[in-house]
Design a protein around this motif. Sequence first.
Motif, PDB file in Angstrom:
ATOM      1  N   GLU A 187     -11.139   7.962  -3.559  1.00  0.00           N
ATOM      2  CA  GLU A 187     -10.362   7.314  -3.807  1.00  0.00           C
ATOM      3  C   GLU A 187     -10.078   6.935  -5.349  1.00  0.00           C
ATOM      4  OE1 GLU A 187      -7.330   4.852  -2.889  1.00  0.00           O
ATOM      5  OE2 GLU A 187      -7.989   5.216  -1.127  1.00  0.00           O
ATOM      6  N   ARG A 188      -9.822   7.026  -6.707  1.00  0.00           N
ATOM      7  CA  ARG A 188      -9.992   6.997  -7.721  1.00  0.00           C
ATOM      8  C   ARG A 188      -9.675   5.726  -8.041  1.00  0.00           C
ATOM      9  NH1 ARG A 188      -6.794  10.425 -12.874  1.00  0.00           N
ATOM     10  NH2 ARG A 188      -5.762   7.794 -12.710  1.00  0.00           N
ATOM     11  N   ILE A 189     -10.895   5.164  -8.944  1.00  0.00           N
ATOM     12  CA  ILE A 189     -10.563   3.470  -9.613  1.00  0.00           C
ATOM     13  C   ILE A 189     -11.023   3.661 -10.907  1.00  0.00           C
ATOM     14  CG2 ILE A 189     -12.841   2.927  -8.776  1.00  0.00           C
ATOM     15  CD1 ILE A 189     -11.920  -0.284  -8.203  1.00  0.00           C
ATOM     16  N   ASN A 190     -10.152   3.151 -11.920  1.00  0.00           N
ATOM     17  CA  ASN A 190     -10.295   2.478 -13.152  1.00  0.00           C
ATOM     18  C   ASN A 190     -10.767   1.407 -13.547  1.00  0.00           C
ATOM     19  OD1 ASN A 190      -9.106   2.199 -16.105  1.00  0.00           O
ATOM     20  ND2 ASN A 190      -6.669   2.853 -15.802  1.00  0.00           N
ATOM     21  N   ILE A 191     -11.542   1.520 -14.275  1.00  0.00           N
ATOM     22  CA  ILE A 191     -12.601   0.392 -14.516  1.00  0.00           C
ATOM     23  C   ILE A 191     -12.773  -0.572 -16.101  1.00  0.00           C
ATOM     24  CG2 ILE A 191     -14.224   0.788 -12.809  1.00  0.00           C
ATOM     25  CD1 ILE A 191     -15.927   1.647 -14.569  1.00  0.00           C
ATOM     26  N   ALA A 192     -11.214   0.214 -16.653  1.00  0.00           N
ATOM     27  CA  ALA A 192     -11.099  -0.058 -17.850  1.00  0.00           C
ATOM     28  C   ALA A 192     -10.822  -1.441 -17.999  1.00  0.00           C
ATOM     29  CB  ALA A 192     -10.646   0.725 -18.706  1.00  0.00           C
ATOM     30  N   CYS A 193     -10.995  -2.639 -17.240  1.00  0.00           N
ATOM     31  CA  CYS A 193      -9.802  -3.332 -17.295  1.00  0.00           C
ATOM     32  C   CYS A 193     -11.183  -4.962 -17.628  1.00  0.00           C
ATOM     33  CB  CYS A 193      -9.765  -4.173 -15.868  1.00  0.00           C
ATOM     34  SG  CYS A 193     -11.038  -3.592 -14.448  1.00  0.00           S
ATOM     35  N   PRO A 194     -10.899  -5.695 -17.754  1.00  0.00           N
ATOM     36  CA  PRO A 194     -11.302  -7.322 -17.898  1.00  0.00           C
ATOM     37  C   PRO A 194     -12.255  -7.811 -16.439  1.00  0.00           C
ATOM     38  CG  PRO A 194      -9.638  -7.917 -18.390  1.00  0.00           C
ATOM     39  CD  PRO A 194      -9.432  -6.852 -18.120  1.00  0.00           C
ATOM     40  N   LYS A 195     -13.555  -8.031 -16.638  1.00  0.00           N
ATOM     41  CA  LYS A 195     -14.528  -8.055 -15.422  1.00  0.00           C
ATOM     42  C   LYS A 195     -14.090  -8.355 -14.190  1.00  0.00           C
ATOM     43  CE  LYS A 195     -19.597  -9.661 -13.708  1.00  0.00           C
ATOM     44  NZ  LYS A 195     -20.549  -9.944 -14.904  1.00  0.00           N
ATOM     45  N   ALA A 196     -13.435  -9.774 -14.029  1.00  0.00           N
ATOM     46  CA  ALA A 196     -12.945 -10.855 -13.250  1.00  0.00           C
ATOM     47  C   ALA A 196     -11.442  -9.811 -12.937  1.00  0.00           C
ATOM     48  CB  ALA A 196     -11.973 -11.483 -14.230  1.00  0.00           C
ATOM     49  N   THR A 197     -10.585  -8.769 -12.990  1.00  0.00           N
ATOM     50  CA  THR A 197     -10.164  -8.383 -12.653  1.00  0.00           C
ATOM     51  C   THR A 197     -10.568  -7.245 -11.853  1.00  0.00           C
ATOM     52  OG1 THR A 197      -7.789  -8.148 -14.342  1.00  0.00           O
ATOM     53  CG2 THR A 197      -7.892  -6.372 -13.374  1.00  0.00           C
ATOM     54  N   LEU A 198     -11.588  -6.780 -12.161  1.00  0.00           N
ATOM     55  CA  LEU A 198     -12.363  -5.964 -10.947  1.00  0.00           C
ATOM     56  C   LEU A 198     -12.918  -6.317 -10.498  1.00  0.00           C
ATOM     57  CD1 LEU A 198     -13.011  -3.064 -11.126  1.00  0.00           C
ATOM     58  CD2 LEU A 198     -15.411  -3.368 -12.206  1.00  0.00           C
ATOM     59  N   GLU A 199     -13.724  -7.231 -10.537  1.00  0.00           N
ATOM     60  CA  GLU A 199     -14.290  -8.179  -9.076  1.00  0.00           C
ATOM     61  C   GLU A 199     -12.984  -8.665  -8.228  1.00  0.00           C
ATOM     62  OE1 GLU A 199     -16.006 -11.052 -11.740  1.00  0.00           O
ATOM     63  OE2 GLU A 199     -17.531  -9.940 -11.300  1.00  0.00           O
ATOM     64  N   ALA A 200     -12.008  -8.911  -8.532  1.00  0.00           N
ATOM     65  CA  ALA A 200     -11.342  -9.615  -7.572  1.00  0.00           C
ATOM     66  C   ALA A 200     -10.518  -8.366  -6.814  1.00  0.00           C
ATOM     67  CB  ALA A 200      -9.871 -10.020  -8.592  1.00  0.00           C
ATOM     68  N   ALA A 201      -9.980  -7.065  -7.699  1.00  0.00           N
ATOM     69  CA  ALA A 201      -9.802  -6.005  -6.545  1.00  0.00           C
ATOM     70  C   ALA A 201     -10.479  -5.432  -5.885  1.00  0.00           C
ATOM     71  CB  ALA A 201      -9.514  -4.869  -7.630  1.00  0.00           C
ATOM     72  N   LEU A 202     -11.909  -5.592  -5.968  1.00  0.00           N
ATOM     73  CA  LEU A 202     -12.798  -5.226  -5.011  1.00  0.00           C
ATOM     74  C   LEU A 202     -13.388  -5.909  -3.947  1.00  0.00           C
ATOM     75  CD1 LEU A 202     -15.666  -4.087  -7.835  1.00  0.00           C
ATOM     76  CD2 LEU A 202     -14.596  -2.724  -6.606  1.00  0.00           C
ATOM     77  N   LEU A 203     -12.922  -7.254  -4.555  1.00  0.00           N
ATOM     78  CA  LEU A 203     -13.319  -8.606  -2.796  1.00  0.00           C
ATOM     79  C   LEU A 203     -12.305  -8.058  -1.559  1.00  0.00           C
ATOM     80  CD1 LEU A 203     -14.232 -11.768  -5.324  1.00  0.00           C
ATOM     81  CD2 LEU A 203     -15.379 -10.601  -3.321  1.00  0.00           C
ATOM     82  N   ARG A 204     -10.684  -8.307  -2.756  1.00  0.00           N
ATOM     83  CA  ARG A 204     -10.236  -7.612  -1.587  1.00  0.00           C
ATOM     84  C   ARG A 204     -10.067  -6.438  -0.660  1.00  0.00           C
ATOM     85  NH1 ARG A 204      -7.149  -8.276  -6.773  1.00  0.00           N
ATOM     86  NH2 ARG A 204      -6.028  -6.325  -6.607  1.00  0.00           N
ATOM     87  N   ILE A 205     -11.071  -5.320  -1.260  1.00  0.00           N
ATOM     88  CA  ILE A 205     -11.564  -4.244  -0.510  1.00  0.00           C
ATOM     89  C   ILE A 205     -11.714  -4.778   0.083  1.00  0.00           C
ATOM     90  CG2 ILE A 205     -11.557  -2.066  -0.196  1.00  0.00           C
ATOM     91  CD1 ILE A 205     -10.386  -1.598  -3.465  1.00  0.00           C
ATOM     92  N   ALA A 206     -12.968  -4.860   0.475  1.00  0.00           N
ATOM     93  CA  ALA A 206     -13.960  -5.739   0.957  1.00  0.00           C
ATOM     94  C   ALA A 206     -13.328  -6.708   2.586  1.00  0.00           C
ATOM     95  CB  ALA A 206     -15.221  -6.824   0.535  1.00  0.00           C
ATOM     96  N   ARG A 207     -12.549  -7.733   1.790  1.00  0.00           N
ATOM     97  CA  ARG A 207     -11.852  -8.362   2.725  1.00  0.00           C
ATOM     98  C   ARG A 207     -11.154  -8.295   4.066  1.00  0.00           C
ATOM     99  NH1 ARG A 207     -10.919 -12.791  -1.758  1.00  0.00           N
ATOM    100  NH2 ARG A 207     -12.901 -14.241  -2.204  1.00  0.00           N
ATOM    101  N   ALA A 208     -10.740  -7.134   3.247  1.00  0.00           N
ATOM    102  CA  ALA A 208      -9.042  -5.983   4.301  1.00  0.00           C
ATOM    103  C   ALA A 208      -9.839  -5.252   5.071  1.00  0.00           C
ATOM    104  CB  ALA A 208      -8.583  -5.397   2.970  1.00  0.00           C
ATOM    105  N   ARG A 209     -11.512  -4.459   4.485  1.00  0.00           N
ATOM    106  CA  ARG A 209     -11.915  -3.903   5.247  1.00  0.00           C
ATOM    107  C   ARG A 209     -12.636  -5.061   6.674  1.00  0.00           C
ATOM    108  NH1 ARG A 209     -11.656   0.541   8.214  1.00  0.00           N
ATOM    109  NH2 ARG A 209     -14.699   1.036   8.533  1.00  0.00           N
ATOM    110  N   LYS A 210     -13.425  -6.048   6.140  1.00  0.00           N
ATOM    111  CA  LYS A 210     -13.467  -6.807   7.508  1.00  0.00           C
ATOM    112  C   LYS A 210     -12.873  -7.597   8.631  1.00  0.00           C
ATOM    113  CE  LYS A 210     -15.740 -11.131   7.905  1.00  0.00           C
ATOM    114  NZ  LYS A 210     -16.723 -12.167   7.450  1.00  0.00           N
ATOM    115  N   ASP A 211     -11.346  -7.196   7.836  1.00  0.00           N
ATOM    116  CA  ASP A 211      -9.770  -8.061   8.480  1.00  0.00           C
ATOM    117  C   ASP A 211      -9.670  -7.329   9.594  1.00  0.00           C
ATOM    118  OD1 ASP A 211     -10.314 -10.363   7.873  1.00  0.00           O
ATOM    119  OD2 ASP A 211      -8.753 -10.172   5.719  1.00  0.00           O
ATOM    120  N   TYR A 212      -9.840  -5.444   9.175  1.00  0.00           N
ATOM    121  CA  TYR A 212      -9.029  -4.402   9.853  1.00  0.00           C
ATOM    122  C   TYR A 212      -9.575  -3.834  10.454  1.00  0.00           C
ATOM    123  CZ  TYR A 212      -6.251   0.069   9.623  1.00  0.00           C
ATOM    124  OH  TYR A 212      -5.583   0.870  10.025  1.00  0.00           O
ATOM    125  N   ILE A 213     -11.378  -3.869  11.152  1.00  0.00           N
ATOM    126  CA  ILE A 213     -12.192  -3.686  11.963  1.00  0.00           C
ATOM    127  C   ILE A 213     -11.793  -4.438  12.806  1.00  0.00           C
ATOM    128  CG2 ILE A 213     -14.159  -3.728  12.568  1.00  0.00           C
ATOM    129  CD1 ILE A 213     -15.390  -3.443   9.040  1.00  0.00           C
TER     130      ILE A 213
END
Length: 391
Positions: A365-391
């Motif tokens: 995956e290619r992720i664009n990190i040119a964004c406010p820190k809060a935006t980036l943190e929120a996206a990363l948390l969604r990925i981690a939470r989704a992975r936990k629920d997905y397994i």
Amino acid sequence: MKYDFETVVNRRGTGSDKWDSMYERIPNAGDGIVPLSVADMEFVNAPEIKEGLKEYIDNTVLGYTGPTEAYFESVISWMERRHGFSPKKEWFVTTAGVVPALKEMVMRFTEPSDSVLMLTPVYYPFYSSVESNGRKVVGSELILDGTEYRIDFDDFAAKAAKPEVTLMILCSPHNPIGRVWTRDELLKICEICLENHVFIISDEIHFDLIMPGFEHVSLGTFEEKYLNNCAICTAPSKTFNLAGLQTSNIFIPNEEYRERMTAARGYFSLNIFGYKACELAYSKCEEWLDELLSVLDENRKLVEDFFAENLPEVRVHRLQGTYLMWLDFRAWGMSTEEQEKFMLEHAQAALDEGYLFGEGGNGFERINIACPKATLEAALLRIARARKDYI
């Protein structure tokens, strides 16, 4: 910090390609979901550019307008200060963007039976620039050596020697893998291409976006014999988030190739605001860029630390240049279709799927990190939470 890199701007309904694409891919995207795909920034523009354009429009007639001396001087000065490159005024070919310029150069620098060499995986419009002109792509696959990609020069040289290969499109810094090529690597590319009569188009649009500890080397700093075998593509658009103003500076030292590019064009000037915005960026916004680079490096470290702590099986490739990080999810063992569905439906993460960049991108995956820190943190948390629920 002097400048604002924290405000989150809602671009829904503004015509943003990136945002409109996200809602097509994730129709039920929740409030606060920001796409981190297409390479434009989620930061507000530098105030010097916005205020300068306001003043300009108050004092200008919006008629046919070409580049001014101030425009040329600002671009040349920027290249000299930031890149050690002194382009001559006659080398300029202004275009509405690097991608349109690539397509036009492929058409004008090759014949229908020719092939174009690239280092793959690579920025996906490179493929369409070649194939839409009826030419063939010849890919030299980059070798993933541990955590860094390197060029397979034996393969590259063999493919450059093919008689049908007459052109190379070089991505420097390389998108999507985030590599900044060294002078030695670039010199070897130039030597092989010159020896085999392969002209180089060097896309250096991300040349200002270099992380601490690395240095971009422009082909414009090389000796004359190599300069005459290349076109160097630059723009203020990635650096200052000005893509909508459609202004790029292509430098073609070789007069024959420059005339091929400029012959029979359907336009003679660019957007009036593009010229001015470029001049303002290069003459007034160096401090803004320095702060931006600091913010990007902090975001780069945030991504590295987050995955190391929460999803250590995901390999994060060290970002050297661009603001696009390359993430290896192959340890999850998903098909490309399953991975894309996971990102969009489960994580509501609108990234760029690795397969877009060629077969070597499958599972990435290619992720664009040119964004406010809060935006980036929120996206990363969604990925981690989704992975936990997905397994």
